[in-house]
Design a protein around this motif. Sequence first.
Motif, PDB file in Angstrom:
ATOM      1  N   ILE A  31      64.688  66.561  50.907  1.00 19.80           N
ATOM      2  CA  ILE A  31      62.830  66.768  51.502  1.00 19.80           C
ATOM      3  C   ILE A  31      62.544  65.410  50.430  1.00 19.80           C
ATOM      4  N   THR A  32      62.551  65.119  49.597  1.00 17.82           N
ATOM      5  CA  THR A  32      61.797  63.912  48.805  1.00 17.82           C
ATOM      6  C   THR A  32      62.608  62.516  49.385  1.00 17.82           C
ATOM      7  N   GLY A  33      63.842  62.757  49.694  1.00 14.98           N
ATOM      8  CA  GLY A  33      64.326  61.355  50.737  1.00 14.98           C
ATOM      9  C   GLY A  33      63.835  61.057  51.994  1.00 14.98           C
ATOM     10  N   ARG A  34      63.851  62.517  52.688  1.00 15.34           N
ATOM     11  CA  ARG A  34      63.210  62.742  54.241  1.00 15.34           C
ATOM     12  C   ARG A  34      62.146  62.091  53.445  1.00 15.34           C
ATOM     13  N   ASN A  35      61.104  62.829  53.304  1.00  8.53           N
ATOM     14  CA  ASN A  35      59.694  62.246  53.007  1.00  8.53           C
ATOM     15  C   ASN A  35      59.001  61.116  52.862  1.00  8.53           C
ATOM     16  N   ASN A  36      59.686  60.573  51.407  1.00  7.74           N
ATOM     17  CA  ASN A  36      59.373  59.457  50.531  1.00  7.74           C
ATOM     18  C   ASN A  36      58.612  58.458  51.298  1.00  7.74           C
ATOM     19  N   GLN A  37      59.399  57.707  52.146  1.00  7.74           N
ATOM     20  CA  GLN A  37      58.462  56.672  52.519  1.00  7.74           C
ATOM     21  C   GLN A  37      56.643  57.849  53.146  1.00  7.74           C
ATOM     22  N   ARG A  38      57.265  58.096  54.000  1.00  4.07           N
ATOM     23  CA  ARG A  38      55.996  58.652  54.528  1.00  4.07           C
ATOM     24  C   ARG A  38      54.760  59.067  54.251  1.00  4.07           C
ATOM     25  N   LEU A  39      55.108  59.849  52.827  1.00  5.22           N
ATOM     26  CA  LEU A  39      54.165  60.186  51.897  1.00  5.22           C
ATOM     27  C   LEU A  39      53.229  58.954  51.401  1.00  5.22           C
ATOM     28  N   TYR A  40      54.895  58.283  50.309  1.00  4.74           N
ATOM     29  CA  TYR A  40      54.125  57.222  50.060  1.00  4.74           C
ATOM     30  C   TYR A  40      53.378  56.326  50.961  1.00  4.74           C
ATOM     31  N   ARG A  41      53.692  55.689  52.539  1.00  4.81           N
ATOM     32  CA  ARG A  41      52.520  54.531  53.106  1.00  4.81           C
ATOM     33  C   ARG A  41      50.775  55.560  53.312  1.00  4.81           C
ATOM     34  N   ALA A  42      51.332  56.860  53.544  1.00  4.95           N
ATOM     35  CA  ALA A  42      49.756  57.917  53.562  1.00  4.95           C
ATOM     36  C   ALA A  42      49.115  57.205  52.507  1.00  4.95           C
ATOM     37  N   ALA A  43      49.911  57.961  50.996  1.00 10.63           N
ATOM     38  CA  ALA A  43      49.245  57.662  49.412  1.00 10.63           C
ATOM     39  C   ALA A  43      48.107  55.849  49.428  1.00 10.63           C
ATOM     40  N   TRP A  44      48.971  55.674  49.977  1.00  9.09           N
ATOM     41  CA  TRP A  44      48.878  53.850  49.709  1.00  9.09           C
ATOM     42  C   TRP A  44      47.450  53.699  50.879  1.00  9.09           C
ATOM     43  N   SER A  45      47.632  54.445  52.306  1.00  6.74           N
ATOM     44  CA  SER A  45      46.611  54.293  53.421  1.00  6.74           C
ATOM     45  C   SER A  45      45.000  54.070  52.475  1.00  6.74           C
ATOM     46  N   VAL A  46      44.892  55.748  51.297  1.00  3.90           N
ATOM     47  CA  VAL A  46      44.375  56.222  50.448  1.00  3.90           C
ATOM     48  C   VAL A  46      43.326  55.218  49.604  1.00  3.90           C
ATOM     49  N   LEU A  47      45.189  54.724  49.072  1.00  2.13           N
ATOM     50  CA  LEU A  47      44.227  54.132  47.629  1.00  2.13           C
ATOM     51  C   LEU A  47      44.430  52.649  47.461  1.00  2.13           C
ATOM     52  N   ARG A  48      45.412  51.653  48.525  1.00  2.00           N
ATOM     53  CA  ARG A  48      45.588  50.382  48.791  1.00  2.00           C
ATOM     54  C   ARG A  48      46.224  49.955  47.383  1.00  2.00           C
ATOM     55  N   ASP A  49      47.134  50.628  46.070  1.00  2.00           N
ATOM     56  CA  ASP A  49      47.652  50.464  45.242  1.00  2.00           C
ATOM     57  C   ASP A  49      49.180  50.668  45.675  1.00  2.00           C
ATOM     58  N   ARG A  50      49.617  50.333  45.419  1.00  2.00           N
ATOM     59  CA  ARG A  50      51.389  50.905  45.092  1.00  2.00           C
ATOM     60  C   ARG A  50      51.653  51.724  44.102  1.00  2.00           C
ATOM     61  N   ALA A  51      51.032  51.262  43.133  1.00  2.00           N
ATOM     62  CA  ALA A  51      50.752  52.510  41.262  1.00  2.00           C
ATOM     63  C   ALA A  51      50.432  53.412  41.656  1.00  2.00           C
ATOM     64  N   GLU A  52      49.108  53.302  42.390  1.00  2.00           N
ATOM     65  CA  GLU A  52      48.576  55.301  42.098  1.00  2.00           C
ATOM     66  C   GLU A  52      49.051  55.618  43.680  1.00  2.00           C
ATOM     67  N   ALA A  53      49.620  55.104  44.483  1.00  2.00           N
ATOM     68  CA  ALA A  53      50.006  55.676  45.626  1.00  2.00           C
ATOM     69  C   ALA A  53      51.456  56.440  44.967  1.00  2.00           C
ATOM     70  N   GLU A  54      51.851  55.323  44.557  1.00  2.00           N
ATOM     71  CA  GLU A  54      53.775  55.876  43.907  1.00  2.00           C
ATOM     72  C   GLU A  54      52.999  57.389  42.909  1.00  2.00           C
ATOM     73  N   ASP A  55      52.218  58.051  41.812  1.00  2.00           N
ATOM     74  CA  ASP A  55      51.671  58.813  41.361  1.00  2.00           C
ATOM     75  C   ASP A  55      50.825  60.257  42.284  1.00  2.00           C
ATOM     76  N   ALA A  56      50.658  59.508  43.160  1.00  2.00           N
ATOM     77  CA  ALA A  56      49.902  60.395  43.894  1.00  2.00           C
ATOM     78  C   ALA A  56      51.076  60.792  45.074  1.00  2.00           C
ATOM     79  N   VAL A  57      51.668  60.521  45.267  1.00  2.00           N
ATOM     80  CA  VAL A  57      53.106  60.949  46.021  1.00  2.00           C
ATOM     81  C   VAL A  57      53.447  62.316  45.050  1.00  2.00           C
ATOM     82  N   GLN A  58      53.868  61.591  43.877  1.00  2.00           N
ATOM     83  CA  GLN A  58      54.838  62.526  42.882  1.00  2.00           C
ATOM     84  C   GLN A  58      53.850  63.467  42.031  1.00  2.00           C
ATOM     85  N   ASP A  59      52.340  63.368  42.234  1.00  2.00           N
ATOM     86  CA  ASP A  59      52.109  64.800  41.563  1.00  2.00           C
ATOM     87  C   ASP A  59      52.034  65.820  43.113  1.00  2.00           C
ATOM     88  N   ALA A  60      51.452  64.617  44.266  1.00  2.00           N
ATOM     89  CA  ALA A  60      51.370  65.348  45.209  1.00  2.00           C
ATOM     90  C   ALA A  60      52.654  66.660  45.749  1.00  2.00           C
TER      91      ALA A  60
END
Length: 232
Positions: A31-60
Amino acid sequence: MAESALDYERLSDVELARLVVQRDPQAVRVITGRNNQRLYRAAWSVLRDRAEAEDAVQDAYLKAFAAMDSFEGRSALSTWLTRIVINEALEHRRTAEKRQRILQEQSVTDIDDYRERLMAGSQRSQSPEAETMRTQIAKLLERAVANLPDALRPVFVLREIEGLSVDETAEVLQIPAGRVKTRLLRSRRRLQRELDPEIREALRDTFPFAGRDCDALTERVLAKFLAGFVSK
């Protein structure tokens, strides 16, 4: 059927979800392998910060896995996860904005502004010259998309980069389909004023999230997920 005999890649979303409920590590990896890139991009689109986006994806992911028994397959699992990560990213942004307001109210003068930390991406087997050009174009595109207004950026990333349909994007962002179309049109017009059409063809090389970065996120999510189970 024994676990070793399962063909995880052929399992449906609902079947994978049921295995996650059973704490199946391989189902989590699929599941994570299929969705990591999409979810990272979605989180980045809101946060515009790599570290914050990764944290958001992990928590999600952790929230989604904890609630996986409620997934009924009415929408694609990727859409369900994207909606969760968008909400998580928005919550991260609200928390950061609240923290910054508090610090400003207390007259703290040494606040460092968030800086864009766009990813260099995975290693590619290309000539140094081609790689340099690709990196320069990707940075130019990332900067242009990052400068889109908050209301337009998630729509553009989900539609143009991730390839979600209008209806899927509307479902993820919880806005009417007509508003998705309007915001996409507005974002395209803004970018067309800044970018040459040939450069825009390289859009899918922007915001890369693969290789070691993708694998590392999967392993962090899996470790936290299983640790939470063991500690109960």
